[in-house]
Design a protein around this motif. Structure first.
Motif, PDB file in Angstrom:
ATOM      1  N   ALA A   1       0.911  -1.325   0.037  1.00 38.97           N
ATOM      2  CA  ALA A   1      -0.133   0.010  -0.029  1.00 38.97           C
ATOM      3  C   ALA A   1       0.801   1.222  -0.056  1.00 38.97           C
ATOM      4  CB  ALA A   1      -0.899   0.001   1.155  1.00 38.97           C
ATOM      5  N   LEU A   2       0.475   2.311  -0.540  1.00 34.59           N
ATOM      6  CA  LEU A   2       1.025   3.608  -0.419  1.00 34.59           C
ATOM      7  C   LEU A   2       0.145   4.673   0.126  1.00 34.59           C
ATOM      8  CD1 LEU A   2       3.375   5.527  -1.504  1.00 34.59           C
ATOM      9  CD2 LEU A   2       2.099   5.888  -3.371  1.00 34.59           C
ATOM     10  N   HIS A   3       0.548   5.204   1.264  1.00 32.16           N
ATOM     11  CA  HIS A   3      -0.172   6.306   2.229  1.00 32.16           C
ATOM     12  C   HIS A   3       0.375   7.495   1.859  1.00 32.16           C
ATOM     13  CE1 HIS A   3      -2.167   2.779   3.921  1.00 32.16           C
ATOM     14  NE2 HIS A   3      -1.106   2.270   4.543  1.00 32.16           N
ATOM     15  N   LEU A   4      -0.484   8.645   1.816  1.00 29.38           N
ATOM     16  CA  LEU A   4      -0.280  10.032   1.536  1.00 29.38           C
ATOM     17  C   LEU A   4      -0.881  10.752   2.765  1.00 29.38           C
ATOM     18  CD1 LEU A   4       1.088  12.445   0.267  1.00 29.38           C
ATOM     19  CD2 LEU A   4      -0.734  12.479  -1.258  1.00 29.38           C
ATOM     20  N   HIS A   5       0.090  11.545   3.582  1.00 32.64           N
ATOM     21  CA  HIS A   5      -0.389  12.684   4.380  1.00 32.64           C
ATOM     22  C   HIS A   5       0.002  14.034   3.997  1.00 32.64           C
ATOM     23  CE1 HIS A   5      -2.736  10.175   7.382  1.00 32.64           C
ATOM     24  NE2 HIS A   5      -2.021   9.097   6.733  1.00 32.64           N
ATOM     25  N   SER A   6      -0.749  15.006   3.597  1.00 32.05           N
ATOM     26  CA  SER A   6      -0.319  16.222   2.983  1.00 32.05           C
ATOM     27  C   SER A   6      -1.016  17.468   3.930  1.00 32.05           C
ATOM     28  CB  SER A   6      -0.494  16.369   1.621  1.00 32.05           C
ATOM     29  OG  SER A   6       0.159  17.476   1.045  1.00 32.05           O
TER      30      SER A   6
END
Length: 435
Positions: free
Chosen positions: A4-9
């Motif tokens: 999985a790839l998670h992004l928090h921006s």
């Protein structure tokens, strides 16, 4: 690979990407790839992992533990979860990520679930979404009155969640729409099909005008995207043939063309097409928005368009823009909703129209125009006592820092950045005409 790839921006601070892979390649244990659940911070927009199916389920829930449980269940049903920690964040994700359904809590900070539901239904981009409430409140009837599939009260069992998804899947089963894309350039055809596919839309490809008319005559379509420069016959001829057939006149047509159109060509097209989009950098986003708008109107039996017509019909709007394509596009959009549109191509012409005619409800004012720009035109309008309270909505393609305030200081009542968001424009017009 089960990863999985998670992004928090966070705007102004930066982004954190987390890339996760199981220790054993090909492992069927997806526990390590479950979506991270952010703390309820409104400026964080978590993007769900790609594993878990092509349909996306938006979870709007401020309890991190419960949202994690819901995300696990969504994965288990074969779908991809999108997690929002509050109502405002949920609305942003609904607009940005085009989910296929929403699981919505009610009691949340900043914006409760009832308000989220109202805004989802008011926006043509999201008005079609199946929404199911999961809340500690027992207000089933209120949920149904707002257009939700239903409401289940916490604590929720797995059997109840299964029933929720049964209802969502039944809603999906009746929601598939068919779009005919007519384009003779293979790369453009593939790009348009990819753009529209996967949003409860079945895309049928076609490379010639005659083949398109044959398909329309023998199959049902909810919308047609038409290029003008076809090899066997022009897009104008296709439109005329569609208009000549009573059984086909109801099909919304979105013209998607790279041609530089003159005033007369635009007049002809506006008699037959619902929308005209010139191919360019922002045309894919606008094309998708227009097609979804028409499809959602069809899905609701025209209810959304009827509601807009009731709110705007009988109004009189002055549209000021030096780009003929924008003038005709806005005239077509508003004319379909019973609005009388008066056109002006620069600020001076706008002043002349206001002096010569009475009864305007709103002015849509472009900013960058020759002879007299929108700023000067708005200042002169406000200098006339008759127009002190006339609503003026400024439209500008620049969208630079400070533009909003500059427009307001010049006399604008409100502000829209180009390319114009159709839903936002109609919403602003409803607000200001009611005032």
């Amino acid at each position: 690979m089960g990863g999985a790839l998670h992004l928090h921006s966070k705007e102004g601070e930066g982004s954190t990407f987390t890339f996760m892979l199981p220790l054993q390649a090909g492992s069927t244990d997806h526990a390590a790839a479950r979506p991270a659940v952010p703390a309820p911070v409104a400026t964080t927009l978590p993007v769900a992992p790609g594993a878990g199916g092509t349909r996306r389920i938006l979870i709007v829930e401020d309890d991190p533990f419960f949202s994690h449980l819901l995300a696990d269940f969504v994965h288990g049903r074969g779908y991809t979860p999108l997690v929002a920690a509050d109502g405002e964040e949920g609305l942003q994700l609904a607009q940005l990520e085009a989910p296929h359904a929403v699981l919505l809590d009610v009691m949340m900070a900043r914006m409760d679930g009832w308000e989220v539901m109202r805004r989802l239904r008011a926006d043509p981009r999201t008005s079609h979404l199946p929404v199911h409430f999961i809340s500690c409140l027992d207000e089933w009837q209120r949920a149904r009155d707002l257009g939700a599939l239903g409401l289940v009260s916490k604590p929720v069992s797995r059997e109840q969640l299964a029933q929720v998804f049964d209802a969502i899947e039944q809603a999906w089963a009746g929601a598939l729409k068919r779009v005919l894309v007519v384009e003779d350039d293979e790369s453009q055809l593939s790009s348009l099909a990819a753009l529209l596919a996967g949003r409860d839309i079945e895309v049928v490809r076609c490379k010639s005008g005659r083949a398109a008319l044959e398909l329309l005559a023998h199959s049902h379509f909810d919308c047609m995207v038409l290029d003008l420069g076809l090899q066997d016959m022009s897009g104008y001829e296709v439109l005329e043939a569609v208009q000549a057939a009573p059984a086909l006149r109801h099909v919304p047509v979105v013209v998607h063309s790279g041609q530089d159109l003159d005033r007369e060509q635009l007049r002809v097209l506006n008699r037959h097409a619902r929308s005209i989009i010139i191919k360019g950098r922002h045309s894919p986003e606008r094309l998708l928005s227009e097609v979804q708008l028409f499809l959602h109107s069809v899905e609701q039996g025209g209810h959304a368009v009827e509601q807009e017509a009731l709110a705007l019909a009988g109004g009189k709007v002055l549209v000021v823009d030096d780009d003929m394509r924008n003038l005709f596009s806005l005239a077509s959009l508003l004319g379909d909703r019973g609005v009388q549109v008066v056109e002006a191509e620069n600020g001076q012409e706008a002043l002349d129209k206001l002096a010569a005619e009475a009864g305007f409800d709103v002015v849509l004012m472009d900013i960058m125009m020759p002879q007299m720009d929108g700023y000067e035109a708005m200042r002169r309008i406000r200098a006339d006592a008759r127009f002190k309270e006339l609503p003026i909505i400024a439209m500008t393609a620049k969208a630079m820092p400070g533009d909003h305030q500059k427009c307001l200081e010049a006399g604008a009542s409100d502000y829209l950045a180009k390319p114009i968001d159709t839903a936002q424009l109609l919403s602003l017009l409803r607000v200001w005409t009611r005032r």
